[in-house]
Design a protein around this motif. Structure first.
Motif, mmCIF file in Angstrom:
data_model
loop_
_atom_site.group_PDB
_atom_site.id
_atom_site.type_symbol
_atom_site.label_atom_id
_atom_site.label_comp_id
_atom_site.label_asym_id
_atom_site.label_seq_id
_atom_site.Cartn_x
_atom_site.Cartn_y
_atom_site.Cartn_z
ATOM 1 N N ASN A 4 -2.780 8.956 1.187
ATOM 2 C CA ASN A 4 -2.987 7.578 1.606
ATOM 3 C C ASN A 4 -2.923 6.507 2.910
ATOM 4 O O ASN A 4 -1.857 6.861 3.249
ATOM 5 C CB ASN A 4 -2.165 6.696 1.019
ATOM 6 C CG ASN A 4 -2.365 5.986 -0.618
ATOM 7 O OD1 ASN A 4 -3.850 6.360 -0.766
ATOM 8 N ND2 ASN A 4 -1.512 6.040 -1.388
ATOM 9 N N ARG B 2 -9.137 0.832 2.225
ATOM 10 C CA ARG B 2 -7.055 -0.340 1.048
ATOM 11 C C ARG B 2 -7.603 -0.752 0.016
ATOM 12 O O ARG B 2 -6.916 -1.161 0.001
ATOM 13 C CB ARG B 2 -6.743 0.191 2.114
ATOM 14 C CG ARG B 2 -6.536 -0.860 3.525
ATOM 15 C CD ARG B 2 -5.743 -0.845 4.430
ATOM 16 N NE ARG B 2 -4.538 -1.148 3.408
ATOM 17 C CZ ARG B 2 -2.934 -1.317 4.342
ATOM 18 N NH1 ARG B 2 -2.881 -0.271 6.117
ATOM 19 N NH2 ARG B 2 -2.404 -1.373 4.263
ATOM 20 N N PHE C 249 0.862 -1.066 0.069
ATOM 21 C CA PHE C 249 0.367 0.049 0.148
ATOM 22 C C PHE C 249 1.129 1.004 0.254
ATOM 23 O O PHE C 249 1.587 1.558 0.766
ATOM 24 C CB PHE C 249 -0.966 0.103 1.178
ATOM 25 C CG PHE C 249 -2.212 0.518 1.385
ATOM 26 C CD1 PHE C 249 -2.531 1.568 0.514
ATOM 27 C CD2 PHE C 249 -1.987 1.584 2.350
ATOM 28 C CE1 PHE C 249 -4.334 2.715 0.228
ATOM 29 C CE2 PHE C 249 -3.050 2.436 2.676
ATOM 30 C CZ PHE C 249 -3.650 2.776 1.644
ATOM 31 N N THR D 153 -9.173 7.088 -6.896
ATOM 32 C CA THR D 153 -8.511 7.474 -5.833
ATOM 33 C C THR D 153 -8.220 8.568 -5.106
ATOM 34 O O THR D 153 -9.047 9.612 -4.672
ATOM 35 C CB THR D 153 -7.037 8.902 -6.746
ATOM 36 O OG1 THR D 153 -8.332 9.212 -7.472
ATOM 37 C CG2 THR D 153 -7.132 7.538 -8.816
ATOM 38 N N CYS D 154 -7.133 9.019 -4.283
ATOM 39 C CA CYS D 154 -7.312 9.990 -2.874
ATOM 40 C C CYS D 154 -5.742 10.649 -3.087
ATOM 41 O O CYS D 154 -5.020 10.669 -3.633
ATOM 42 C CB CYS D 154 -6.931 9.256 -1.446
ATOM 43 S SG CYS D 154 -8.583 8.254 -1.241
ATOM 44 N N CYS E 150 -7.174 3.369 6.427
ATOM 45 C CA CYS E 150 -8.210 3.920 5.542
ATOM 46 C C CYS E 150 -9.040 2.240 5.267
ATOM 47 O O CYS E 150 -8.612 0.931 5.478
ATOM 48 C CB CYS E 150 -7.677 4.164 4.082
ATOM 49 S SG CYS E 150 -8.911 4.160 3.594
#
Length: 339
Positions: free
Chosen positions: A120, A127, A47, A116-117, A124
């Motif tokens: 990250n 995720r 991630f 999208t963010c 989350c």
């Protein structure tokens, strides 16, 4: 102060392109040595890091336990399986009647606008969400509108993600114009962390389409710690309120970030001073990879009971837990101590 890498006031998308994606670069900016932080190679690979420089600028240099840093820095403990933690803790997969539509509550529909963010966050709850299967192409908004027309009981649409404000304003204004035309809708709610991590996202274009909508617009920001709130955010919130937007905040109780009375009191005070009303403080959603952030419901209730002894009621966010299959969020009463 950690500078934005351009000489003039930047557009929010430029600030996004300059976001930190390398743990080593982040540590250098914060004057931290690798040995001061946990091993993270495997977790980082699973991630990836993404954290905008305006958010980094609010972190304390030289502090490996900075509460903002802890939210974005990987830790290999994320890779250790823990019983009871899953990739879909809210069972959203069973409430997705059509692509990118989550319909858990009768009168509200959530639309996954993008995967999208701008940042990250390691905790989350989405995720692991299959965004690649739920990305809405322009023409697929036809299906969203069609679904809403088939469900006249829905009076509120929630734009979520990812982060809906990652879309360009030219796109958002077109989508919102179509929602404006549905007579059943009363409110448009937008859940976003972007104005917190990149305040310049609240620009003229965004304010213009918000001001022109006949719907009541509610912007729910996501901030977990008082250090995330500064004067720039307060100024942007003032602009939002001038065009009639209601601005709320929801956060998540996170071990080592905001699980103290001081942190919770300070967050509510700073939010209110910036024109943001505390709304929800959620207990942790048991997402795979995030168990180290979790505190028990009993601990959460005790903590918020202590907070309630200090704050007036209007500054108390509702302590809540989202339980799959329930028709609404479960509000948890703070545990008040006997004196």
């Amino acid at each position: 102060m950690i500078p934005i890498q351009n000489d003039t006031e930047s557009h929010w998308s430029m600030e996004l392109t300059q976001a930190i994606r390398s743990p080593s670069e982040l540590l250098t900016l914060l004057q931290l040595a690798p040995h001061q932080l946990p091993e993270s190679n495997n977790a980082e690979e699973a991630f990836k890091m993404l954290v905008p420089r305006p958010f980094v600028a609010r972190m304390e240099q030289g502090n490996p336990n900075d509460p903002l840093l802890r939210q974005v820095l990987a830790d290999n403990i994320e890779m250790t399986p823990v019983s009871g933690y899953s990739k879909d803790p809210l069972d959203e997969g069973n409430h997705t009647p059509r692509k990118a539509i989550v319909h858990k509550y009768k009168h509200r529909v959530l639309v996954i606008t993008t995967g999208t963010c701008a940042v990250n966050c390691r905790y989350c709850f989405r995720r692991h969400f299959p965004y690649s299967n739920n990305q809405l192409a322009q023409r697929e908004w036809d299906h969203v509108i069609e679904y809403l027309e088939q469900h006249p009981e829905v009076n509120e649409v929630i734009l979520s993600g990812g982060d809906p404000l990652m879309l360009k304003d030219s796109q958002l204004s077109k989508h919102v114009a179509r929602l404006n035309a549905l007579p059943q809708l009363k409110r448009l709610r937008i859940h976003s962390r972007l104005p917190v991590v990149i305040p310049s996202r609240v620009n003229h274009e965004l304010l213009a389409w918000m001001a022109s909508s006949p719907l009541d617009i509610v912007l729910v920001l996501h901030s977990n710690h008082g250090n995330e709130i500064n004067q720039e955010i307060a100024a942007k919130v003032s602009q939002l309120k001038q065009v009639g937007v209601t601005v709320l905040n929801q956060g998540v109780l996170l071990k080592g970030v905001n699980d103290s009375v001081k942190a919770q009191v300070d967050l509510s005070e700073r939010l209110f001073a910036a024109g943001i009303l505390p709304y929800y403080m959620f207990t942790f959603d048991p997402i795979e990879g995030g168990a180290h952030f979790d505190i028990s419901v009993t601990e959460a209730q005790k903590l918020m009971g202590q907070v309630a002894e200090i704050l007036p009621g209007y500054l108390m966010p509702r302590l809540a837990k989202e339980i799959p299959g329930q028709p609404a969020k479960t509000v948890l009463a703070p545990s008040l101590s006997d004196h």
